[in-house]
Design a protein around this motif. Sequence first.
Motif, short mmCIF file in Angstrom:
data_model
loop_
_atom_site.label_atom_id
_atom_site.label_comp_id
_atom_site.label_asym_id
_atom_site.label_seq_id
_atom_site.Cartn_x
_atom_site.Cartn_y
_atom_site.Cartn_z
N THR A 802 0.84 -1.21 0.00
CA THR A 802 0.00 0.00 0.00
C THR A 802 0.86 1.25 0.00
OG1 THR A 802 -1.73 -1.18 1.21
CG2 THR A 802 -1.84 1.22 1.22
N GLU A 803 1.91 1.26 0.85
CA GLU A 803 2.79 2.43 0.93
C GLU A 803 3.52 2.65 -0.39
OE1 GLU A 803 2.27 0.39 3.33
OE2 GLU A 803 1.68 1.71 4.99
N ARG A 804 3.98 1.52 -0.98
CA ARG A 804 4.69 1.65 -2.26
C ARG A 804 3.76 2.19 -3.34
NH1 ARG A 804 6.72 -3.48 -1.38
NH2 ARG A 804 5.74 -4.31 -3.26
N GLN A 805 2.53 1.69 -3.36
CA GLN A 805 1.57 2.17 -4.36
C GLN A 805 1.26 3.65 -4.14
OE1 GLN A 805 -1.58 -0.69 -3.66
NE2 GLN A 805 -1.03 -1.92 -5.44
N GLU A 806 1.14 4.06 -2.89
CA GLU A 806 0.87 5.47 -2.58
C GLU A 806 2.05 6.36 -2.99
OE1 GLU A 806 -1.08 8.87 -1.39
OE2 GLU A 806 -1.83 6.86 -1.87
N GLU A 807 3.26 5.88 -2.73
CA GLU A 807 4.46 6.64 -3.15
C GLU A 807 4.48 6.82 -4.66
OE1 GLU A 807 7.99 4.72 -1.74
OE2 GLU A 807 7.44 4.95 0.37
N LEU A 808 4.18 5.73 -5.39
CA LEU A 808 4.15 5.81 -6.85
C LEU A 808 3.05 6.75 -7.32
CD1 LEU A 808 4.69 2.04 -7.75
CD2 LEU A 808 6.32 3.90 -8.09
N ARG A 809 1.89 6.68 -6.66
CA ARG A 809 0.77 7.55 -7.04
C ARG A 809 1.13 9.02 -6.83
NH1 ARG A 809 -2.98 10.55 -5.36
NH2 ARG A 809 -2.35 10.40 -3.18
N GLN A 810 1.75 9.32 -5.68
CA GLN A 810 2.14 10.70 -5.39
C GLN A 810 3.22 11.19 -6.35
OE1 GLN A 810 3.15 11.13 -1.24
NE2 GLN A 810 1.06 10.81 -0.53
N ALA A 812 3.69 10.13 -9.41
CA ALA A 812 3.05 10.34 -10.72
C ALA A 812 2.24 11.64 -10.72
CB ALA A 812 2.15 9.15 -11.06
N ALA A 813 1.54 11.91 -9.60
CA ALA A 813 0.73 13.14 -9.49
C ALA A 813 1.64 14.36 -9.50
CB ALA A 813 -0.10 13.10 -8.22
N SER A 814 2.76 14.27 -8.79
CA SER A 814 3.72 15.38 -8.72
C SER A 814 4.31 15.65 -10.10
CB SER A 814 4.82 15.04 -7.70
OG SER A 814 5.78 16.04 -7.68
N LYS A 815 4.65 14.56 -10.81
CA LYS A 815 5.22 14.72 -12.15
C LYS A 815 4.21 15.37 -13.09
CE LYS A 815 7.34 12.17 -15.97
NZ LYS A 815 7.71 10.87 -16.54
N LEU A 816 2.95 14.90 -13.02
CA LEU A 816 1.90 15.45 -13.88
C LEU A 816 1.67 16.94 -13.58
CD1 LEU A 816 -0.31 15.01 -16.01
CD2 LEU A 816 -1.86 14.37 -14.16
N LYS A 817 1.68 17.27 -12.30
CA LYS A 817 1.48 18.67 -11.89
C LYS A 817 2.56 19.57 -12.49
CE LYS A 817 0.71 21.55 -7.81
NZ LYS A 817 0.70 21.60 -6.33
N TYR A 818 3.81 19.07 -12.47
CA TYR A 818 4.90 19.87 -13.06
C TYR A 818 4.74 19.93 -14.58
CZ TYR A 818 9.37 21.20 -14.97
OH TYR A 818 10.33 21.82 -15.70
N GLN A 819 4.41 18.78 -15.20
CA GLN A 819 4.29 18.76 -16.65
C GLN A 819 3.22 19.72 -17.16
OE1 GLN A 819 3.68 14.53 -17.30
NE2 GLN A 819 5.77 14.25 -18.02
N MET A 820 2.17 19.91 -16.33
CA MET A 820 1.09 20.83 -16.73
C MET A 820 1.60 22.25 -16.89
SD MET A 820 -1.83 19.02 -16.67
CE MET A 820 -3.19 20.02 -16.18
N THR A 821 2.72 22.56 -16.26
CA THR A 821 3.27 23.93 -16.35
C THR A 821 4.17 24.10 -17.56
OG1 THR A 821 5.24 23.43 -15.01
CG2 THR A 821 3.24 24.06 -13.82
N VAL A 822 4.49 22.99 -18.25
CA VAL A 822 5.39 23.06 -19.41
C VAL A 822 4.57 22.87 -20.68
CG1 VAL A 822 7.47 22.15 -20.48
CG2 VAL A 822 7.19 22.00 -18.00
N PRO A 823 4.31 23.93 -21.45
CA PRO A 823 3.49 23.80 -22.66
C PRO A 823 4.08 22.75 -23.60
CG PRO A 823 3.89 26.11 -22.15
CD PRO A 823 4.76 25.32 -21.23
N GLY A 824 3.20 21.83 -24.06
CA GLY A 824 3.62 20.84 -25.05
C GLY A 824 4.08 19.52 -24.48
N ILE A 825 4.39 19.47 -23.17
CA ILE A 825 4.90 18.21 -22.61
C ILE A 825 3.81 17.13 -22.64
CG2 ILE A 825 5.50 17.10 -20.40
CD1 ILE A 825 7.91 18.18 -21.68
N ILE A 826 2.58 17.52 -22.32
CA ILE A 826 1.48 16.54 -22.34
C ILE A 826 0.92 16.47 -23.76
CG2 ILE A 826 -0.79 15.98 -21.41
CD1 ILE A 826 -0.03 17.42 -18.88
#
Length: 837
Positions: A802-810, A812-826
């Motif tokens: 559960t902890e490992r899955q939560e770490e991976l989820r966080q 992934a969420a952190s990476k997506l949040k940053y990518q949203m600030t970079v036009p064209g990455i997504i």
Amino acid sequence: NWIPLGYIFETNLISQLTRKFLSVPEFRNTTLKCLTEIAGIDARAHSEQFCELFSRTMHQIKTMLPFTTNLREAYKNGQDDEQLFIQNMALFISTILKEHGQLIEGKNDLHTSLLEALHYLVLISQVEEKEIFKICLEYWNCLASDLYRESPYSSNIMTYPSLHSNSVPPRRQLYLAILSKVRVVLISRMAKPEEVLVVENDQGEVVREFMKDTDAINLYKTMRETLVYLTHLDYSDTETIMTEKLHNQVNGSEWSWRNLNTLCWAIGSISGAMHEEDEKRFLVTVIKDLLGLCEMKRGKDNKAIIASNIMYIVGQYPRFLRQHWKFLKTVVNKLFEFMHELHDGVQDMACDTFIKIAQKCKRHFVTVQVAEAMPFIEEILNGINAIICDLQPHQIHTFYEAVGYMIQAQADVQVQERLIEKLMSLPNQQWDKMISNATQNVEALKDPDCVKRLAHILKTNVRACQAIGHPFVIQLGRIYLDMLNVYQVLSENISSAVRDHGQQVLKQPLVASMRTVKKETLKLISAWVQKSTDPLLVCENFVPPLLNAVLADYNRNHPNARDAEVLSCMTVFINKLENHITPHTTKIFDNVYECTLDMIKNNFEDYPEHRTNFYLLLEAINHHCFLALLQIQADKFKLIMDSIVWAFKHTMRNVAETGLNIILVMLQNLDGKDVAQSFYSTYFLNILQHIFSVITDTTHAGQLTNQSKVLAYMYGVVDQNKITVNLYQGNEANDNIQYVKNYTQDLMKKAFPNLQMMQVQVFVDGLFALNNDPQAFREHLRDFLVQIKECAGEDMSDLFLTERQEELRQAAASKLKYQMTVPGIINPHEVTEEMND
């Protein structure tokens, strides 16, 4: 890892390796591996030694491999150890620059060596060996993203810094020339995107690709991200390189399928990384040149490759298409042309590109544009027969879904209804004709061609319904009763065939087609109900005919002829209609429950789809129609409880998770009900025992979170004295709390005789003390399981899943949040509609 750092950095080890061994052919590969290991150490106290390591190693490499060496050819013609040396060079340079690049940048006297190292890495990036290229790409990605973070994109800046701009940050200035070479390499080696279906195979033939190459897709994603960062770092250079390469395709100096493909895949990959005006100018040039190239080149293969690339690029730039209506209309008309091109894969790409554009630009098709007499959707529907006449059935389904997205965007209800009628006119004509024939002679529904056409029409309806949503009710209502009649007739045909010829008849093509019609009928109804917005309309007009047609048929069919879609359809109705469908729950339950349970109860493997859908249906009834469950006879209710226990003991993880969710919600639903005490008296201790049996079973270790939720709730019920009926008999205990404590201790002692009594008592006391704190309760439970596993010498990693899955989820969420600030990455097709608007 085991050598103390002093032996590396406080001795002459680095000097000996670089001076004595690196230049000797027999030792150079092993030496370079050692130096790479040292380069990867994070020891900032030894910065001078890292600089010395870098300087000396690069000096020796330059001596062995002169700057003018063509490493691509050297690798191609080299022996195994020579090829390995080039790979080890890539590992060394990328490792030391990733770990200590900024340290080396800070030393002006090392700038020459740094640029030389990067030049070598550019040369190695051109080597035709995918694994070596991945090593280099990982570094270029790291460098480009790091430089971008230093000075990220700002919408206030009207132009990107160019090669000669004074506004370029000093650190970025150092890398400008080398990054231009990296752009050329990435553009010329761009991996194939997932969306591209027309490819050149190993024999040099242009074919449609059917299998997805996951390795190539992952490589594309990394290359795409890197190229987007490189575009942000110097847009004008990226545009110049791409434009020159495109001109060389047109004039023939660099013409080849591979060169055109990689260039177009690169152009498509930087969508969103430019300012809109730059993007418009660049894209118009690209599409004009490609259309000209398509006209100029002869041969179907050439035209198929160019068409594929045009479709890929336009599909990647929805922002541009939304703002330039004439261009959007031209592109869509060109896609309609490609839908008549019979070369393998071109029609598929045309339909796939059309649906992507329809999803991203749907509002533009249903409004009257400047200088247009009517919305473009009207033109499409007027000529729909001519557009789709050369398409295969699966392509027609995609086309109907695409037009469905456009119709869904029409806000005027009356106009929307007219558009739906117009869209479905052609399939409805064919449907009416077949229903009329079947009405006159029901044997018509045994004709293989007729059954296949029915399946095709229903699939078309399903795809249109998924896109349009609730307003599709006008079409569904038109064919609903006839569709259910066809369902019953085909079901009877299947049943009689099984009676006459045995279950092997189910594999025959005609019977398989009949089952397809039944499944598509259920899919269509489920698709509409999921999107419906009027529960009463569904309950009054759609539920009774469906239940009459489907339930008894499911019950009496041969197990192998029962469709799992019946269970999923009932689940959709209950989840959507909730308490509105409670009056019908008993009928559903009586017809599907026991007969399905008989199919799945003998083992954990048979009928996996029925098994999953069976428990999802039970979960839906438990959640939304719990009162209906309480009205079931005692013997049948016991059957339900046994099946729930069977579920959370299941080896299929999704079924086990569903079983745990069902029992938890059931216990919560019982709170305050009159029947609760009777339930506790009959089932509480039995459930407790079975929950502990799965918690201590290694095959269920990954489900600790849900298991602990159930246990915490159960011990909370006891702890709060919500169970007023005696769980104990005679003088076994004074109250339920003491009895459940004793009961749990006995369970643990019998299951794990090696445990000391004190360990068991501490564990049981914690179950009562911590049941109000879910996280603390789970930790307490896990600590006990760790003790058990340590005694048995078993692996404990699953307990921390559960902890490992939560770490991976966080992460992934952190990476997506940053990518949203970079036009064209997504990728533009991974961006939601809300973000577009």
